[in-house]
Design a protein around this motif. Structure first.
Motif, mmCIF file in Angstrom:
data_model
loop_
_atom_site.group_PDB
_atom_site.id
_atom_site.type_symbol
_atom_site.label_atom_id
_atom_site.label_comp_id
_atom_site.label_asym_id
_atom_site.label_seq_id
_atom_site.Cartn_x
_atom_site.Cartn_y
_atom_site.Cartn_z
ATOM 1 N N ARG A 137 34.158 32.697 49.709
ATOM 2 C CA ARG A 137 33.006 32.035 49.930
ATOM 3 C C ARG A 137 31.946 32.931 50.575
ATOM 4 O O ARG A 137 30.876 32.485 50.863
ATOM 5 C CB ARG A 137 33.472 31.004 50.700
ATOM 6 C CG ARG A 137 34.452 29.988 50.211
ATOM 7 C CD ARG A 137 33.702 28.749 49.517
ATOM 8 N NE ARG A 137 34.348 27.606 48.998
ATOM 9 C CZ ARG A 137 33.902 26.500 48.713
ATOM 10 N NH1 ARG A 137 32.546 26.295 49.042
ATOM 11 N NH2 ARG A 137 34.602 25.475 48.573
ATOM 12 N N CYS B 230 35.210 30.598 59.402
ATOM 13 C CA CYS B 230 35.202 29.659 58.332
ATOM 14 C C CYS B 230 36.418 28.501 59.076
ATOM 15 O O CYS B 230 37.111 28.742 59.971
ATOM 16 C CB CYS B 230 36.080 30.403 57.247
ATOM 17 S SG CYS B 230 37.464 31.000 57.601
ATOM 18 N N TYR C 221 38.630 23.854 52.284
ATOM 19 C CA TYR C 221 37.349 24.756 53.120
ATOM 20 C C TYR C 221 36.171 23.673 53.393
ATOM 21 O O TYR C 221 35.895 22.865 52.709
ATOM 22 C CB TYR C 221 36.911 25.967 52.129
ATOM 23 C CG TYR C 221 35.624 26.460 52.725
ATOM 24 C CD1 TYR C 221 35.631 27.613 53.382
ATOM 25 C CD2 TYR C 221 34.210 26.139 52.560
ATOM 26 C CE1 TYR C 221 34.779 28.405 53.687
ATOM 27 C CE2 TYR C 221 33.189 26.875 52.904
ATOM 28 C CZ TYR C 221 33.475 28.002 53.622
ATOM 29 O OH TYR C 221 32.321 28.648 54.049
#
Length: 357
Positions: A215, A251, A261
């Motif tokens: 990501r 994150c 996520y």
């Protein structure tokens, strides 16, 4: 009539025994205030538990002592009396039993000739856990509470969600916290006097690492180094927040059911928290700025709200924002209303804990 009085006597005896039995909460509040004496210079682990049980009588302790007297004591996952390795475990295996209490105990040999004794009591309902540590001096035959070891472990998240596993084989003490999809393990080594230097690992860590590196740009150059637990939607169940040692890369994941996520930060974006949402804001390409809100409800990722604006070269400024909820286009008024509902940005000051990998 005789049978009636015998029944009453039995009930009275049972009530008296129940009154004399201490709860885990009572033991937790009292064990540090009392030293214990032994009649022998070199007790084994069962004798240590008998000394403890005399001072702090618990249901599990009483059942353990009765079990140890059986003609052919056996070992399984619920009941263990291992005198050779200095380890004991008693957990009720009767599905019809009202008892939900477990007792463990073990002993370590210290480099100063003393021994460290640990007795762990765990209650499963309205969960409570206490580990009572004692230094045993063979010269004085005294068990003295090791008060400093009562602070050996601090939960990663306020409230109970952990289990203690005393060693039967080897010397390492392990504490495991469970949070839905993940468990966090604290493995303490033995330095000759006490458990020290916990190595902390997260179950499914490789899944988090893979998503993090996928990501975020250049995340491989900023490996994850520490974690914190935060409650984004204030439901009492935490989300996990991970970051690099330099704090620049971060994150967040919802972990109640799986690895979801819900926001990140790299050299292009910044991370912020709102009521029921985590936001990643920043550059989304040439002449593009975006804020992506990851909505969280009941500790589960729900939807993404994306606010995006493109740079107008002729006007030399960013144009009006467009809004999208998952794949559905929203009107400007709908998008702005949703963002207003998040309220002011929240300040998060969690306890950060270093990872061992």
């Amino acid at each position: 009539m005789k049978n009636y009085f015998l029944a009453l006597l039995l009930l009275f005896s049972m009530a008296l025994n129940a009154q004399q039995t201490m709860s885990v909460d009572q033991v937790k509040s009292q064990w540090q205030n009392r030293s214990l004496k032994s009649d022998v210079e070199n007790p084994n682990i069962l004798q240590f538990v008998q000394i403890f049980q005399k001072a702090f009588p618990t249901y599990s302790g009483g059942e353990l002592i009765q079990f140890s007297k059986s003609p052919k004591p056996y070992e399984n996952n619920d009941k263990i009396v291992d005198l050779k390795n200095g380890y004991i475990l008693y957990s009720e295996d009767d599905p019809d039993s009202d008892n939900d209490e477990q007792l463990q105990a073990c002993v370590w040999r210290r480099t100063n000739g003393h021994r460290l004794v640990a007795v762990n009591l765990h209650r499963f309902s309205n969960e409570v856990d206490v580990t009572c540590f004692y230094d045993f001096n063979p010269q004085t035959k005294t068990l003295t509470p090791e008060k400093n070891l009562s602070q050996l472990f601090t939960p990663s998240f306020p409230g109970y969600r952990y289990r203690v596993f005393l060693p039967q084989n080897g010397k390492n003490l392990e504490i495991q916290e469970d949070f839905g999809y993940i468990s966090i393990t604290h493995n303490y080594s033995w330095d000759g006097m006490k458990p020290v230097n916990p190595q902390i690992t997260i179950d499914h860590y490789n899944n988090f690492k893979a998503v993090y590196e996928e990501r975020l740009f250049f995340a491989k150059e900023h490996p994850l180094a520490e974690y914190a637990l935060v409650d984004v939607d204030k439901d009492g169940f935490p989300e996990i927040w991970l970051r690099s040692a330099d704090k620049d890369y971060q994150c967040v994941f919802a972990v109640r059911l799986t690895c979801d996520y819900i926001g990140g930060q790299d050299d292009r974006t910044s991370l912020s928290f709102y009521k029921n949402a985590v936001c990643s804001s920043g550059n989304c390409g040439t002449g593009c700025m975006a804020s992506v809100y990851y909505l969280v409800k009941e500790s589960t990722f729900g939807s993404t709200l994306r606010e995006q604006s493109e740079y107008d070269m002729q006007a030399d400024e960013y144009g009006p924002s467009t809004y999208k909820l998952d794949d559905r286009e929203l009107s400007r008024s709908e998008g702005e209303k949703m963002i207003r509902a998040f309220g002011e940005e929240l300040t998060m000051n969690p306890r950060w804990i270093k990872l061992s990998r």
